[in-house]
Design a protein around this motif. Structure first.
Motif, PDB file in Angstrom:
ATOM      1  N   GLN A 104      -4.425  17.035  -4.768  1.00 49.13           N
ATOM      2  CA  GLN A 104      -3.793  15.780  -4.375  1.00 49.13           C
ATOM      3  C   GLN A 104      -4.650  15.037  -3.360  1.00 49.13           C
ATOM      4  O   GLN A 104      -5.679  15.533  -2.920  1.00 49.13           O
ATOM      5  CB  GLN A 104      -2.412  16.053  -3.787  1.00 49.13           C
ATOM      6  CG  GLN A 104      -1.481  16.701  -4.799  1.00 49.13           C
ATOM      7  CD  GLN A 104      -0.094  16.915  -4.241  1.00 49.13           C
ATOM      8  OE1 GLN A 104       0.366  16.177  -3.393  1.00 49.13           O
ATOM      9  NE2 GLN A 104       0.575  17.943  -4.723  1.00 49.13           N
ATOM     10  N   LEU A 105      -4.192  13.830  -3.018  1.00 48.97           N
ATOM     11  CA  LEU A 105      -4.900  12.961  -2.061  1.00 48.97           C
ATOM     12  C   LEU A 105      -6.346  12.753  -2.511  1.00 48.97           C
ATOM     13  O   LEU A 105      -7.269  12.718  -1.717  1.00 48.97           O
ATOM     14  CB  LEU A 105      -4.880  13.553  -0.653  1.00 48.97           C
ATOM     15  CG  LEU A 105      -3.521  13.965  -0.090  1.00 48.97           C
ATOM     16  CD1 LEU A 105      -3.682  14.517   1.309  1.00 48.97           C
ATOM     17  CD2 LEU A 105      -2.551  12.806  -0.096  1.00 48.97           C
ATOM     18  N   VAL A 118       0.852  -1.188   0.000  1.00 53.21           N
ATOM     19  CA  VAL A 118       0.000   0.000   0.000  1.00 53.21           C
ATOM     20  C   VAL A 118       0.885   1.234   0.000  1.00 53.21           C
ATOM     21  O   VAL A 118       1.742   1.394   0.873  1.00 53.21           O
ATOM     22  CB  VAL A 118      -0.910   0.013   1.242  1.00 53.21           C
ATOM     23  CG1 VAL A 118      -1.746   1.272   1.250  1.00 53.21           C
ATOM     24  CG2 VAL A 118      -1.796  -1.218   1.246  1.00 53.21           C
ATOM     25  N   GLN A 119       0.707   2.060  -0.999  1.00 51.63           N
ATOM     26  CA  GLN A 119       1.516   3.276  -1.039  1.00 51.63           C
ATOM     27  C   GLN A 119       0.924   4.314  -0.101  1.00 51.63           C
ATOM     28  O   GLN A 119      -0.268   4.320   0.178  1.00 51.63           O
ATOM     29  CB  GLN A 119       1.540   3.815  -2.467  1.00 51.63           C
ATOM     30  CG  GLN A 119       2.468   3.006  -3.347  1.00 51.63           C
ATOM     31  CD  GLN A 119       2.789   3.769  -4.598  1.00 51.63           C
ATOM     32  OE1 GLN A 119       1.940   4.458  -5.133  1.00 51.63           O
ATOM     33  NE2 GLN A 119       4.013   3.638  -5.075  1.00 51.63           N
ATOM     34  N   GLU A 127      -9.738  11.176  -3.710  1.00 55.33           N
ATOM     35  CA  GLU A 127     -10.503   9.936  -3.641  1.00 55.33           C
ATOM     36  C   GLU A 127     -11.909  10.254  -4.116  1.00 55.33           C
ATOM     37  O   GLU A 127     -12.417  11.358  -3.895  1.00 55.33           O
ATOM     38  CB  GLU A 127     -10.562   9.344  -2.238  1.00 55.33           C
ATOM     39  CG  GLU A 127     -10.065  10.265  -1.177  1.00 55.33           C
ATOM     40  CD  GLU A 127     -10.338   9.773   0.221  1.00 55.33           C
ATOM     41  OE1 GLU A 127     -11.202   8.926   0.414  1.00 55.33           O
ATOM     42  OE2 GLU A 127      -9.680  10.288   1.122  1.00 55.33           O
ATOM     43  N   ASN A 169       0.290   7.234  -0.640  1.00 56.99           N
ATOM     44  CA  ASN A 169      -0.682   8.112  -1.279  1.00 56.99           C
ATOM     45  C   ASN A 169      -2.020   7.441  -1.537  1.00 56.99           C
ATOM     46  O   ASN A 169      -2.985   8.103  -1.869  1.00 56.99           O
ATOM     47  CB  ASN A 169      -0.119   8.635  -2.601  1.00 56.99           C
ATOM     48  CG  ASN A 169       0.751   9.841  -2.361  1.00 56.99           C
ATOM     49  OD1 ASN A 169       0.440  10.668  -1.514  1.00 56.99           O
ATOM     50  ND2 ASN A 169       1.862   9.931  -3.073  1.00 56.99           N
ATOM     51  N   ASP A 170      -2.074   6.125  -1.396  1.00 57.41           N
ATOM     52  CA  ASP A 170      -3.330   5.444  -1.682  1.00 57.41           C
ATOM     53  C   ASP A 170      -4.271   5.441  -0.491  1.00 57.41           C
ATOM     54  O   ASP A 170      -5.438   5.122  -0.618  1.00 57.41           O
ATOM     55  CB  ASP A 170      -3.058   3.990  -2.109  1.00 57.41           C
ATOM     56  CG  ASP A 170      -2.386   3.965  -3.461  1.00 57.41           C
ATOM     57  OD1 ASP A 170      -2.481   4.987  -4.160  1.00 57.41           O
ATOM     58  OD2 ASP A 170      -1.764   2.952  -3.804  1.00 57.41           O
ATOM     59  N   PHE A 171      -3.745   5.782   0.649  1.00 55.24           N
ATOM     60  CA  PHE A 171      -4.584   5.774   1.842  1.00 55.24           C
ATOM     61  C   PHE A 171      -5.642   6.876   1.739  1.00 55.24           C
ATOM     62  O   PHE A 171      -5.329   7.993   1.343  1.00 55.24           O
ATOM     63  CB  PHE A 171      -3.695   5.991   3.068  1.00 55.24           C
ATOM     64  CG  PHE A 171      -4.433   5.845   4.361  1.00 55.24           C
ATOM     65  CD1 PHE A 171      -4.777   4.588   4.826  1.00 55.24           C
ATOM     66  CD2 PHE A 171      -4.796   6.957   5.093  1.00 55.24           C
ATOM     67  CE1 PHE A 171      -5.465   4.446   6.007  1.00 55.24           C
ATOM     68  CE2 PHE A 171      -5.498   6.821   6.278  1.00 55.24           C
ATOM     69  CZ  PHE A 171      -5.825   5.565   6.742  1.00 55.24           C
ATOM     70  N   PRO A 172      -6.897   6.558   2.030  1.00 51.85           N
ATOM     71  CA  PRO A 172      -7.940   7.600   1.910  1.00 51.85           C
ATOM     72  C   PRO A 172      -7.883   8.603   3.062  1.00 51.85           C
ATOM     73  O   PRO A 172      -8.762   8.656   3.914  1.00 51.85           O
ATOM     74  CB  PRO A 172      -9.240   6.792   1.944  1.00 51.85           C
ATOM     75  CG  PRO A 172      -8.902   5.560   2.711  1.00 51.85           C
ATOM     76  CD  PRO A 172      -7.465   5.255   2.429  1.00 51.85           C
ATOM     77  N   TYR A 173      -6.830   9.423   3.038  1.00 45.64           N
ATOM     78  CA  TYR A 173      -6.599  10.341   4.151  1.00 45.64           C
ATOM     79  C   TYR A 173      -7.796  11.223   4.442  1.00 45.64           C
ATOM     80  O   TYR A 173      -8.221  11.378   5.572  1.00 45.64           O
ATOM     81  CB  TYR A 173      -5.406  11.251   3.841  1.00 45.64           C
ATOM     82  CG  TYR A 173      -4.089  10.551   3.927  1.00 45.64           C
ATOM     83  CD1 TYR A 173      -3.551  10.195   5.155  1.00 45.64           C
ATOM     84  CD2 TYR A 173      -3.380  10.245   2.779  1.00 45.64           C
ATOM     85  CE1 TYR A 173      -2.337   9.553   5.227  1.00 45.64           C
ATOM     86  CE2 TYR A 173      -2.164   9.605   2.848  1.00 45.64           C
ATOM     87  CZ  TYR A 173      -1.646   9.252   4.077  1.00 45.64           C
ATOM     88  OH  TYR A 173      -0.467   8.616   4.156  1.00 45.64           O
TER      89      TYR A 173
END
Lengths: 509, 511
Positions: free
Chosen positions: B65-66, B2-3, B68, B5-9
């Motif tokens: 960025q970020l 899991v990168q 989703e 940046n893929d985390f749904p911050y």
């Protein structure tokens, strides 16, 4: 001599209607033959199961081919099924309120015809309420279901009478405040009778023009008939007037506050949720199917009525001090918003109108469930000042009422917001920007009375005259819960219901 | 793998305080201390989460960025889209930072004498408010933005109405109605945008849509009205002094320091990029309103005898500065405006909190009830002076940087506006210093020393409250680079949307 042939009847398609009317007739027999102490439970379960069975029949019908049956007088198509489904769901929830005897011994008096204040009237104060209300509401519900599906002006008129006459009676059945209940019934009956007369005269003129009362024939007769178009226009105007009376659009709304206030609260809830669906269902069919070609004529007129209704309802709501009257004017304003949806015309118009009716119905049912719980020794305490500080003593019920107020005010994440967005976007898409602007102005005005109720409940300190919130039983409690959950669900995940409304929104001629 | 940046911050960041709100609300009413600690811990957890998200944000990288996106209402082409640019990121950071500070500062606000309300509910409402504020800045879909924009009102309404001081009902209703009126005009504009934009409300997609001039102007007006009421700009400002005066100090800090920034952020994110031509057309009018606001509110602030209302008026003047910075259309002024939003959140937030500490001790917000308080509570007086000086943009403190950038960036493009706005600085010195003189300096008001709490200086909790704010105000005064690095590219991109040539060339031409 022309041969009389029996029309083909598709019994599967009209099964919901047959169930409703069948159960209603059965209810009359129960009144006659079942001993009194058993009548209430028997009637209640009979009615609930009847509505449930009709609902199952409607759902089972979904996806089946659209048909026009019974000699072209009943059409079972997408909009009819969708709105019958909504109607029956609301009917079921209303029945929970109507059947609840836990709260103050039930909302209904045992014999409505006894002179108010007479000795006999005082004697019946403690008697159990009338159970005739169950067959009456079943007949009314059946009439509404037929009203939506009628594709023939005469059948529509019969359905109008079948749905209205029981309502007039039920208005007079309030256990408390008998006088204004009777006043409500008389007002509703007299004005309703006028409206029916208008409707019937309109039917006559339309028949004179088209030579038929059948929607399909009227549709094709427009521009073809050799009769004077005056017949057609006046006929259309009178028919729509009759429908707008039921929908409580201005200037045919004056009966609404009195009837709302005087009727027993469960009946007010029933009218608010169900009658609105029926009235707009019929209005959609009349304008979209029978008189579709006259859209250029009825659009501006109905537009003016919509603007008038929205603004008048909102302005009058500001001055109200009685919660039921406030909701009555809110009902009027909302009739205006629904009309905005109707005026979007076409599939989007129909689908957003239907979505609005669903979202509004659930919200308003929850509202009346709460109203039926706020009581003192003399019954319901509907004056706004009596609600001061209610949030302190009963946070859950006050929370639900706040949710409804926020929904009606159009705060997002409630069904009310999604519904407003739906009708406004459809109307704007159809190029009716002026309706959207009027709608927004009306929403601004009417936000104030809604907010005042919230202030009363949460921010005001309780006083000596603050009413008590009765603990809801299973019935009223579930009505309240269903209304609240549906209101939130339609705001947070409106996708499925919007899709359903869209898929259903095709009328067949 | 899991990168990072893929985390749904952003969705986690928005949902976290909401879950916290539910948890805190369910805590028993009888154990208020527990509710406070859980709320504080939870908000600190959100702060940590934000720190991680900030680290995942690449300054100077892609604009949004970020990102989703989840399908929400497919029939209307509306998605649940979160994404952040540099401007939103610094605001998210500000929210995550200020909320725990406010929670700590409001430790006893819900149990003042006369307030018989639930303590857990108060802190649950603050967390719920944090969730909606994070959501409104993180949204990248106009519909989603609108949803948060409106829902935000509900917790704030109850915070003011249930926990505020005198006239709290009036203030809460006024606040709600003003905001709702603006919101409904925006709703009309959102519906219009949905129709004109071809049935989408995705921000990125809408920036590509070309609208006709008339449509664009009407839509701009709808959005602008909502933002002007929310900010507030003159002449839509009358609700703010009432709300700020009636709200508990911590809530006022949230309202003015954070919540109202949605308006100026909304102009930068939505009004300018989506309606560039209309924005240019309306700019003179907007600048005029902003400048009037600076002077008018400052004059009213000078005449105030109520500490909290005074701070509220200073904020209106500051929002005028932010408005000038935004509508000057230069990189410098734009960056200054965004920086101003952050610094104003810190400085005015601090001023509200410190004033709240004074008011809580005295039991009155009237300046005339004070006088010489510095002799009784020297540390508190010192902190008030610091907050006041920050608020009037003393060089060396953070607000100075932003005010200077705004004025310098405006001066190159629009000299008269910059000159008139500069008068606001002088007035700011007047209202802040005069207020401080009348409260903490001068001869000791004899009535003051008889009030027992007035003899207690800052306790440990209150010192912990003001410490991070002081550190940041000083830090960003000398070293604003961590902020400007993320803000600058976003402002430049916004100006590029406006087709305004970045004003770098002009800047270098200046001596």
């Amino acid at each position: 001599v022309t041969d009389f042939t029996l029309p083909d009847i598709d019994y599967a398609a009209i099964a919901p209607l047959l169930i409703l009317f069948g159960v209603a007739c059965l209810g009359v027999l129960v009144e006659a033959f079942v001993p009194q102490r058993l009548r209430h439970p028997v009637q209640l379960w009979l009615a609930m199961l009847g509505i449930l069975a009709a609902l199952v029949a409607v759902v089972a019908r979904a996806g089946a081919a659209d048909v026009t049956t019974a000699g072209g007088s009943v059409t079972v198509d997408g909009p009819a099924l969708f709105m019958q489904g909504a109607l029956l769901s609301f009917g079921l929830v209303s029945m929970l309120l109507i059947g609840d005897r836990r709260v103050g011994g039930g909302a209904f008096v045992s014999q409505a015809a006894i002179t108010v204040g007479s000795r006999a009237d005082l004697r019946q104060a403690g008697a159990p309420g009338a159970t005739e209300v169950f067959p009456l509401s079943m007949f009314s519900l059946g009439g509404m279901a037929l009203f939506i599906a009628a594709s023939d002006l005469l059948v529509m008129f019969i359905a109008l009478e079948v749905l209205s006459l029981p309502l007039y009676l039920m208005c007079a059945l309030a256990r408390r405040q008998r006088l204004i209940s009777q006043e409500a019934a008389v007002k509703y009956f007299l004005l309703g009778a006028y409206a029916s007369g208008f409707f019937l005269f309109g039917v006559v003129l339309a028949y004179g023009y088209a030579g038929s009362v059948d929607f399909a024939t009227i549709h094709s007769a427009v521009d073809q008939s050799e009769m004077s178009p005056a017949l057609l226009y006046v006929g259309l105007a009178l028919i729509v007037m009759g429908l707008l009376f039921k929908a409580a659009a201005a200037p045919f709304h004056v009966w609404t506050p009195d009837v709302y206030q005087g009727s027993p609260t469960p009946i007010t809830a029933f009218m608010a949720a169900c009658t609105k669906v029926a009235a707009f269902g019929a209005l959609l069919r009349v304008t979209y199917v029978a008189f579709e070609q006259l859209a250029d004529e009825w659009l501006p007129v109905l537009g003016v009525i919509a603007v008038l209704t929205m603004l008048l309802g909102a302005v009058m709501a500001v001055t109200q001090t009685d919660i039921k009257r406030l909701l009555a004017y809110s009902w009027i304003a909302n009739a205006g918003y629904v009309l905005v949806g109707v005026l979007a015309v076409g599939r989007e118009g129909a689908s957003t109108t239907m979505f609005y009716l669903v979202a509004y119905g659930f919200a308003v049912l929850a509202a009346f469930a709460v109203i039926s719980l706020v009581r003192d020794r003399d019954g319901e305490a509907t004056h706004l000042s009596r609600w001061a500080g209610l949030g302190r003593s009963s946070p859950v019920a006050a929370g639900v009422f706040t949710l409804v107020m926020l929904a009606l005010a159009g705060i997002p994440l409630t069904g009310g917001f999604t519904a407003k967005f739906a009708v406004f976007s459809a109307a704007l898409d159809a190029g009716e920007a002026w309706l959207v602007i009027a709608g927004v102005i009306s929403s601004v005005i009417i936000a104030f009375p809604y907010l005042r109720v919230v202030v009363m409940m949460w921010l005001s300190e309780p006083t000596d005259s603050t009413a008590r919130m009765v603990n809801p039983g299973v019935f009223t409690g579930s009505a309240l819960g269903i209304g609240a959950v549906a209101t939130v669900a339609l705001g947070v995940v409106p996708g499925p219901m919007l899709q359903l409304a869209h898929d259903a929104a095709l009328f067949i001629p | 793998v899991v990168q990072l940046n893929d985390f749904p911050y952003l969705s986690v960041l928005t949902a976290a305080p909401l879950v916290g709100a539910v948890v805190v609300a369910l805590l028993p009413r009888r154990s208020p201390e527990l509710a406070k600690r859980v709320a504080l811990g939870w908000s600190l957890g959100v702060l940590v989460l934000l720190g991680v998200a900030w680290a995942a944000f690449e300054a100077g990288g892609e604009r949004l960025q970020l990102r989703e996106s989840y399908e929400w209402i497919p029939r209307w082409g509306i998605n649940f889209t979160f994404a952040t640019d540099g401007i939103a990121l610094v605001m998210l950071g500000l929210i995550a930072l200020v909320v725990p500070v406010v929670i700590l500062a409001s430790w006893h606000d819900a149990e003042r004498p006369g307030v018989r309300r639930s303590v857990p509910a108060f802190f649950a409402l603050i967390l719920a408010l944090e969730a909606t504020m994070l959501g409104v800045f993180a949204a990248a879909d106009v519909f989603l933005f609108y949803v948060f924009f409106e829902v935000m009102l509900v917790p704030m309404y109850f915070l003011i109405g249930s926990y505020g001081g005198a006239r709290r009902q009036y203030a809460a209703v006024k606040f709600f109605l003003y905001a709702l009126v603006g919101g409904l005009f925006m709703l009309a504009a959102v519906v219009g945008l949905w129709v004109a934009g071809g049935h989408t409300l995705d921000w990125q997609a809408l920036t590509q849509v070309d609208l006709s001039t008339g449509t664009e102007r009407w839509l701009f007006l709808g959005f602008f009205l909502a933002f002007a009421i929310k900010a507030p700009f003159f002449p839509f400002h009358t609700w703010l002094p009432d709300a700020g005066g009636a709200a508990p100090a911590g809530v006022a800090a949230l309202l003015v320091g954070l919540l109202d920034k949605v308006a100026t952020f909304g102009i930068l994110r939505y009004s300018l990029p989506l309606f560039p031509d209309a924005a240019r057309w309306f700019a003179p009018a907007a600048l005029t309103l902003a400048v009037i606001g600076i002077i008018y509110a400052a004059l009213l602030a000078v005449g105030q005898n109520d500490l909290k209302r005074l701070v509220a008026y200073t904020s209106i003047a500051h929002f005028g500065f932010i408005g000038v910075g935004i509508f000057a259309f230069t990189t410098q002024a734009g960056t200054g405006a965004v920086l101003y939003m952050v610094n104003h959140g810190l400085a005015t937030g601090m001023l509200f909190l410190v004033v709240g500490m004074l008011v809580a001790r005295r039991g009155s917000a009237l300046i005339s009830d004070f006088g010489g308080a510095g002799k009784l509570v020297p540390v508190l007086a010192g902190v008030l002076l610091f907050a006041g000086l920050a608020s009037l943009s003393l060089p060396g403190l953070a607000p100075f940087v932003s005010e200077f950038l705004v004025l310098a960036g405006t001066f190159t493009e629009n000299r008269p506006v910059a000159v008139i706005a500069t008068v606001g600085i002088i007035l700011a010195a007047a209202y802040v210093l005069w207020m401080i003189q009348r409260t903490t300096h001068g001869p000791l008001n004899p009535a003051l020393s008889s009030v027992e709490p007035m003899r207690r200086d800052l306790n440990l909790r209150e010192r912990v409250v003001v410490a991070p704010l002081i550190v940041l105000i000083v830090l960003f005064g000398f070293y604003p680079k961590p902020l400007t690095d993320v803000i600058n590219p976003a402002v430049e991109a916004t100006l590029a949307d406006l087709d305004v040539a970045p004003a770098e060339a002009d800047m270098e031409a200046q001596p």
